[in-house]
Design an enzyme around this catalytic site. Structure first.
Site, PDB file in Angstrom:
ATOM      1  N   ASP A 184       4.201  -5.907   3.566  1.00 20.03           N
ATOM      2  CA  ASP A 184       3.882  -4.832   4.516  1.00 20.03           C
ATOM      3  C   ASP A 184       4.799  -4.968   5.734  1.00 20.03           C
ATOM      4  O   ASP A 184       5.710  -5.803   5.744  1.00 20.03           O
ATOM      5  CB  ASP A 184       2.403  -4.939   4.914  1.00 20.03           C
ATOM      6  CG  ASP A 184       1.786  -3.601   5.316  1.00 20.03           C
ATOM      7  OD1 ASP A 184       2.510  -2.733   5.846  1.00 20.03           O
ATOM      8  OD2 ASP A 184       0.575  -3.432   5.111  1.00 20.03           O
TER       9      ASP A 184
ATOM     10  N   HIS B  69       0.846  -1.205   0.000  1.00 18.81           N
ATOM     11  CA  HIS B  69       0.000   0.000   0.000  1.00 18.81           C
ATOM     12  C   HIS B  69       0.873   1.243   0.000  1.00 18.81           C
ATOM     13  O   HIS B  69       1.880   1.315   0.682  1.00 18.81           O
ATOM     14  CB  HIS B  69      -1.021  -0.012   1.133  1.00 18.81           C
ATOM     15  CG  HIS B  69      -0.493   0.052   2.535  1.00 18.81           C
ATOM     16  ND1 HIS B  69      -0.269   1.232   3.184  1.00 18.81           N
ATOM     17  CD2 HIS B  69      -0.173  -0.926   3.421  1.00 18.81           C
ATOM     18  CE1 HIS B  69       0.148   0.997   4.417  1.00 18.81           C
ATOM     19  NE2 HIS B  69       0.234  -0.304   4.587  1.00 18.81           N
TER      20      HIS B  69
ATOM     21  N   GLU C 117      -5.106   1.576   2.348  1.00 20.02           N
ATOM     22  CA  GLU C 117      -5.016   0.418   3.256  1.00 20.02           C
ATOM     23  C   GLU C 117      -5.285   0.847   4.688  1.00 20.02           C
ATOM     24  O   GLU C 117      -6.012   0.197   5.431  1.00 20.02           O
ATOM     25  CB  GLU C 117      -3.630  -0.243   3.160  1.00 20.02           C
ATOM     26  CG  GLU C 117      -3.534  -1.593   3.889  1.00 20.02           C
ATOM     27  CD  GLU C 117      -3.046  -1.516   5.326  1.00 20.02           C
ATOM     28  OE1 GLU C 117      -3.015  -2.555   5.991  1.00 20.02           O
ATOM     29  OE2 GLU C 117      -2.710  -0.423   5.813  1.00 20.02           O
ATOM     30  N   GLU C 118      -4.689   1.952   5.082  1.00 18.51           N
ATOM     31  CA  GLU C 118      -4.784   2.373   6.485  1.00 18.51           C
ATOM     32  C   GLU C 118      -6.204   2.790   6.863  1.00 18.51           C
ATOM     33  O   GLU C 118      -6.573   2.783   8.023  1.00 18.51           O
ATOM     34  CB  GLU C 118      -3.810   3.524   6.760  1.00 18.51           C
ATOM     35  CG  GLU C 118      -2.333   3.175   6.543  1.00 18.51           C
ATOM     36  CD  GLU C 118      -1.789   2.181   7.555  1.00 18.51           C
ATOM     37  OE1 GLU C 118      -2.537   1.789   8.471  1.00 18.51           O
ATOM     38  OE2 GLU C 118      -0.620   1.778   7.403  1.00 18.51           O
TER      39      GLU C 118
ATOM     40  N   ASP D 299       5.791   1.957   7.077  1.00 13.47           N
ATOM     41  CA  ASP D 299       4.495   1.338   6.773  1.00 13.47           C
ATOM     42  C   ASP D 299       3.787   2.205   5.735  1.00 13.47           C
ATOM     43  O   ASP D 299       3.210   3.214   6.085  1.00 13.47           O
ATOM     44  CB  ASP D 299       3.704   1.220   8.080  1.00 13.47           C
ATOM     45  CG  ASP D 299       2.321   0.652   7.895  1.00 13.47           C
ATOM     46  OD1 ASP D 299       2.021   0.152   6.805  1.00 13.47           O
ATOM     47  OD2 ASP D 299       1.531   0.722   8.853  1.00 13.47           O
TER      48      ASP D 299
ATOM     49  N   HIS E  18       3.296   2.929  13.292  1.00 14.62           N
ATOM     50  CA  HIS E  18       2.297   4.011  13.332  1.00 14.62           C
ATOM     51  C   HIS E  18       2.717   5.192  14.209  1.00 14.62           C
ATOM     52  O   HIS E  18       1.894   6.029  14.555  1.00 14.62           O
ATOM     53  CB  HIS E  18       0.899   3.503  13.719  1.00 14.62           C
ATOM     54  CG  HIS E  18       0.231   2.741  12.597  1.00 14.62           C
ATOM     55  ND1 HIS E  18      -1.116   2.464  12.571  1.00 14.62           N
ATOM     56  CD2 HIS E  18       0.734   2.212  11.455  1.00 14.62           C
ATOM     57  CE1 HIS E  18      -1.412   1.801  11.463  1.00 14.62           C
ATOM     58  NE2 HIS E  18      -0.296   1.626  10.778  1.00 14.62           N
TER      59      HIS E  18
HETATM   60 CO    CO Z   1      -0.291   0.540   8.899  1.00 13.59          CO
HETATM   61 ZN    ZN Z   2       0.824  -1.231   6.363  1.00 12.29          ZN
END
Ligand code: CO
Ligand code: ZN
Length: 334
Positions: free
Chosen positions: A219, A64, A196-197, A166, A306
């Site tokens: 990922d 992603h 994606e998130e 990420d 994150h």
């Molecule tokens: Co993520």
């Molecule tokens: Zn991810």
């Protein structure tokens, strides 16, 4: 791996739903090396290279391209903003730090009308008691403006600390696989997915469109090599990419897992098996479109996922590139 490519991918703006800049960055990196590419209606970038194999299959590699971020929900009369996270962000990771609204800097402050309420707000931090100070630039960040962390990559000891590992490390792995000079055995489709998130939207649409024989989501995953890490997690950084068996949103197709293990072992590529007791990836979407794409995931163990400074090993990224290249060059028997 190409460090310049990775730096460019890590520092290009692209929160979920606002992927235009990162998509253009990726197109610039790959366009002279692929047989074709297209941007679909939701903004996914799909690029492909035809295979030369006699018994070739269609393999989809997904990463992603969106990153977690923020969206402005309210601007008060003095020009202070309120924001809502886009993707999974804890309010505690932004208090006192900077946000980047695509060029406009914001500083995150907290309400503190009295000593009592200040202490309470620190303990019960939430997007309700945090605000963003854009130093008089409110007219440039109206309601609906998207932002990301204000952070930058630092390289040390074969590790990288950065925002957006990420999943820009996943994008780098796919980019290096695509731009390799050799023609793959299998038909290689790469999906640089949107959102994606936020909702795993891009992988559902892109997986349906490509309809591959098997799919692999690339990922990040958790890493348990820090003080008092999750004791039910085994993955650690520096010991190779992981082949995912299960996370909280999907169980990898066991035949695809076995195929990936076989390829890794045949080429002597160090890997770890991954069971993540939480989280999910684009694999969740890929395995449920069309008539059920056989799907697994390859992950890069990462600390502080994150947050503004995620940390992973460049060696693991390098080994993941070797692994996916070997996968697209191996006859698939499921
Ligand atoms: Co993520
Ligand atoms: Zn991810």
């Amino acid at each position: 791996m190409n460090l310049e490519h990775l730096k460019k991918l890590l520092t290009t703006f692209g929160p979920s739903g606002r992927e235009e800049k990162i998509r253009n960055t990726i197109i610039e990196l790959i366009k002279d090396h692929v047989d074709g590419y297209k941007v679909d209606k939701v903004g996914n970038l799909i690029a492909w290279k035809e295979g030369k194999g006699e018994n070739k299959k269609r393999i989809l590699l997904d990463a992603h391209m969106d990153q977690i971020g923020f969206v402005v929900t309210h601007v008060d009369k003095n020009g202070f903003l309120r924001v809502e996270p886009v993707g999974g962000i804890l309010p505690q990771v932004i208090y006192g730090s900077r946000l980047n609204f695509d060029g406009i800097t914001g500083i995150v402050g907290i309400e503190k009308e009295s000593r009592e309420s200040f202490e309470k707000n620190l303990k019960e931090m939430s997007f309700d008691n945090l605000y963003v100070d854009v130093m008089g630039q409110a007219s440039k960040v109206p309601v609906g403006t998207f932002g990301i962390y204000d952070s930058h990559p630092v390289f040390e000891n074969n590790l990288v600390a950065s925002l957006a590992l990420d999943d820009r490390v996943g994008c780098e792995i796919l980019v290096e696989c695509l731009i390799s000079d050799e023609r793959p055995y299998n038909d290689l489709y790469t999906l640089f997915a949107v959102q994606e998130e936020h909702s795993l939207l891009g992988a559902a649409v892109g997986g349906f469109e490509v309809d591959p024989d098997l799919a692999i989501a690339v990922d990040v995953t958790d890493s348990a090599d820090v003080p008092k890490a999750n004791k039910r997690v085994s993955m650690i950084i520096g010991k190779g990419p992981t082949i995912k068996v299960k996370d909280s949103m999907s169980v990898s197709n066991p035949k695809v897992v076995d195929f990936l293990k076989k390829v890794a072992e045949k080429h002597d590529i160090e890997y770890q098996l991954e069971v993540l007791p939480f989280g999910g990836t684009d694999a969740y979407s890929l395995e449920r479109v069309k008539n059920g794409i056989p799907t697994a995931a390859i992950s890069i163990p990462t600390r502080y996922i994150h947050t503004p400074s995620e940390v992973c090993s460049l060696n693991d990224v390098e080994k993941a590139i070797t692994l996916v290249r070997a996968v697209v060059n191996e006859e698939v028997v499921l």
